[in-house]
Design a protein around this motif. Structure first.
Motif, PDB file in Angstrom:
ATOM      1  N   TYR A  13       0.725  -0.972   0.368  1.00  9.82           N
ATOM      2  CA  TYR A  13      -0.085   0.081  -0.544  1.00  9.82           C
ATOM      3  C   TYR A  13       0.713   1.365  -0.445  1.00  9.82           C
ATOM      4  N   LEU A  14       1.825   1.651   0.515  1.00 13.66           N
ATOM      5  CA  LEU A  14       2.820   2.657   1.032  1.00 13.66           C
ATOM      6  C   LEU A  14       3.218   2.578  -1.134  1.00 13.66           C
ATOM      7  N   GLY A  17       0.542   4.264  -2.596  1.00 12.54           N
ATOM      8  CA  GLY A  17       0.158   5.535  -2.329  1.00 12.54           C
ATOM      9  C   GLY A  17       1.980   6.565  -3.085  1.00 12.54           C
ATOM     10  N   GLU A  18       3.240   6.278  -2.739  1.00 14.00           N
ATOM     11  CA  GLU A  18       3.911   6.882  -3.529  1.00 14.00           C
ATOM     12  C   GLU A  18       3.877   7.465  -5.170  1.00 14.00           C
ATOM     13  N   CYS A  45      -1.845  -7.019   8.856  1.00 10.13           N
ATOM     14  CA  CYS A  45      -3.340  -5.316   8.936  1.00 10.13           C
ATOM     15  C   CYS A  45      -4.120  -5.101   8.479  1.00 10.13           C
ATOM     16  N   VAL A  56      -5.562  -0.547   7.528  1.00 13.02           N
ATOM     17  CA  VAL A  56      -4.454   0.497   7.467  1.00 13.02           C
ATOM     18  C   VAL A  56      -4.394   0.464   6.855  1.00 13.02           C
ATOM     19  N   GLY A  57      -4.167  -0.587   5.153  1.00 15.65           N
ATOM     20  CA  GLY A  57      -3.753   0.128   3.848  1.00 15.65           C
ATOM     21  C   GLY A  57      -4.755   0.431   3.094  1.00 15.65           C
ATOM     22  N   ALA A  60      -5.040   4.087   3.896  1.00 11.16           N
ATOM     23  CA  ALA A  60      -4.269   5.336   3.918  1.00 11.16           C
ATOM     24  C   ALA A  60      -4.854   6.018   2.339  1.00 11.16           C
ATOM     25  N   THR A  63      -7.335   8.360   2.707  1.00 11.25           N
ATOM     26  CA  THR A  63      -6.545   9.122   2.828  1.00 11.25           C
ATOM     27  C   THR A  63      -6.155   9.934   1.487  1.00 11.25           C
ATOM     28  N   LEU A  64      -5.289   9.353   1.089  1.00  9.91           N
ATOM     29  CA  LEU A  64      -4.756   9.584  -0.104  1.00  9.91           C
ATOM     30  C   LEU A  64      -5.678  10.302  -1.423  1.00  9.91           C
TER      31      LEU A  64
END
Length: 165
Positions: A13-14, A17-18, A45, A56-57, A60, A63-64
């Motif tokens: 997920y990080l 998001g990037e 997670c 949490v993924g 995220a 939020t993005l």
């Protein structure tokens, strides 16, 4: 409607998001589309695969989407339900950060339960349909989508379908 289509291998997920953050910065993008099974979906997670904002993924990505004011179509992720069901599920998050669609792939796949509802969600431009992977090759899957008169039908897929030239 401007789309960012991300044909990428499996991501955390990080990493997703990037990519969304860097590729949508400074231009008017309304939707980001990831392929089928693009996300690593670690159970630790995600409460063993339940698709809620307790994950949490997903939080995220929500939020993005809200920060960038765009739809994020997450291709598909593995969903596990409390009754033991396992689904390939396409999650769509809207520009307000809300989960507006959890489309469960309707075509039977080994070790997966089939969904029962067509995948359609509303946008400012009109309805958008979703068919996962090879579902685009099944005429019976198109009828309920086309009944909604979509202006766009998305087909998050890991590989080209047989109908592609």
């Amino acid at each position: 409607m401007r789309l960012l289509i991300c044909q990428v291998p499996r991501l955390s997920y990080l990493q997703a998001g990037e990519i969304v953050g860097s590729e949508t910065y400074g231009w008017d993008c309304q939707m980001v589309l990831f392929p089928e099974m693009a996300f690593d979906h670690p159970p630790q997670c995600t409460d063993q695969g339940e698709l809620t904002f307790e994950n949490v993924g997903l939080m995220a990505m929500s939020t993005l989407a809200k920060r960038r004011r765009l739809f994020i179509v997450m291709g598909s992720v593995e969903e596990r339900t409390p009754d033991g069901g396992v689904y390939d599920t396409c999650v769509v998050i809207d520009p307000d950060g809300e989960m507006v669609l959890k489309y469960r792939k309707m075509s039977p796949v080994s070790n997966r339960w089939p969904g029962t509802e067509p995948g359609v969600f509303a946008t400012q431009a009109g309805p958008v349909g979703v068919l996962l992977g090879a579902e685009a090759e099944e005429p019976a899957r198109w009828a309920p989508i086309l009944a909604c008169a979509p202006f766009l039908v998305l087909n998050p897929a890991r590989a080209p379908t047989a109908i592609d030239p």
